[in-house]
Design a protein around this motif. Sequence first.
Motif: not given
Length: 419
Positions: A8-27
């Motif tokens: 879960i920690e990696g998911v949270i960091r992808s959404l809050t600290q990642g790039s726009p592409n990483e945010q979209s991919a995580a969701l």
Amino acid sequence: MDDPVKQIEGVIRSLTQGSPNEQSAALNRYYVPNAEFIHPFCRVPPFSNVSLPLIGEVQSRQLVLAIYRWYRIISPRIDLEVNSVQFDDARQKLYVDISQRFSLWFVPFMVANVNLVCRLSLVKFEAESPSQKDSYRQIANGEKQPDHGHALLEPIQNGELPSFAEVAQSEQPLSDDTSDVEVRYYVAKQEDLYQVNEWIKFIVPFGIGDAIISAGQLFATYLSLLGSIVFFPLVWILTHGGDSGNVMPPVKRVEDDGQVVWRGSGADWARRTFSPLNSIGASAVQGIVVNVQENAQTLAHKGEKFASNVHQRSKMLIHDVVAREEQMVKAAQEKAGGLADGVQQRAEGFAEVVQEKGAEYLDAAHQKTVEFIDAAQRQEERFVKGAQAREEHFVGDLKKKEEQAADNTRQWWAANKTG
């Protein structure tokens, strides 16, 4: 995700600290299409294929992505720490305790250090047959809605882990061991839970909002204390001296070997003879009358005992107050006497210092006067001697000039007489 607690920690960091592409991919990888999102300042209800003006047909997951992207725009740098993770497998709930440092780039010096609990409701999918794969592929593509549970999923690790849609479309088994059922968890609902004194930091910075809310909470605690004291007699009567209630307490039982065993968990509900929460009007009056009639003697005895205890406590309190008052008066007198003695000693010491300083000043002044007079006398003697010397020198010069004038006169006369 396979292991929500670890991933879960990696998911949270992808959404809050990642790039726009990483945010979209995580969701898209870890959230169901009709994911729900709840925050103190915004909310996304669960829906699919809804047409919005100027935007077109969208799913709730797309609005969640828009929130996270706006979140990164207003706060480009977000520092966070995942303190703990707890997973309730029976209820499919994941609880994440997070500490976060949030700042707005357009508000200088504004930094909010907040704590929150992120509650994630997960949905679990188990793949055993191709038909289930087709069903999962429809859910991943937004063509079908899952049963509404809720969840977060594993982090993006450089594309190492495939999305659920990729797994569903693949002919390979979901697990290396084909005898096992592959279980995947997806997020269906996210709730960011802040205490009031935490979310107020976003709108009233520099600790001011936190201080105001904390003061209000302390005041509410004080009101709770007053209310419990004021209404205690009524509760005492309605609960038969504090012995009855809606919850059955655990029963103590002693085994043959002397071991004490408690039966029951204390969570079994039992209806009271009377409760102010379920009786109004005539029912309330009737309940009070029945309780008073059935327990008149007990209530009278307990009332006398209560009054006796109050009387004794009042006497003790009065005695303590009088004793404290006497102690305070005695202490005040002692302090006043000590203060007067101290003032007198200081005054005497000051007078002695003044006398000593005055005597020293007079001696110094007398010595200075004598020295001044001596210096004046010496100066006067030097002036007189100088004046006498100048006078003698002037008289000598005058005599010389007179003699020279006489000589000149005689010479002139002699010269004129001869001629």
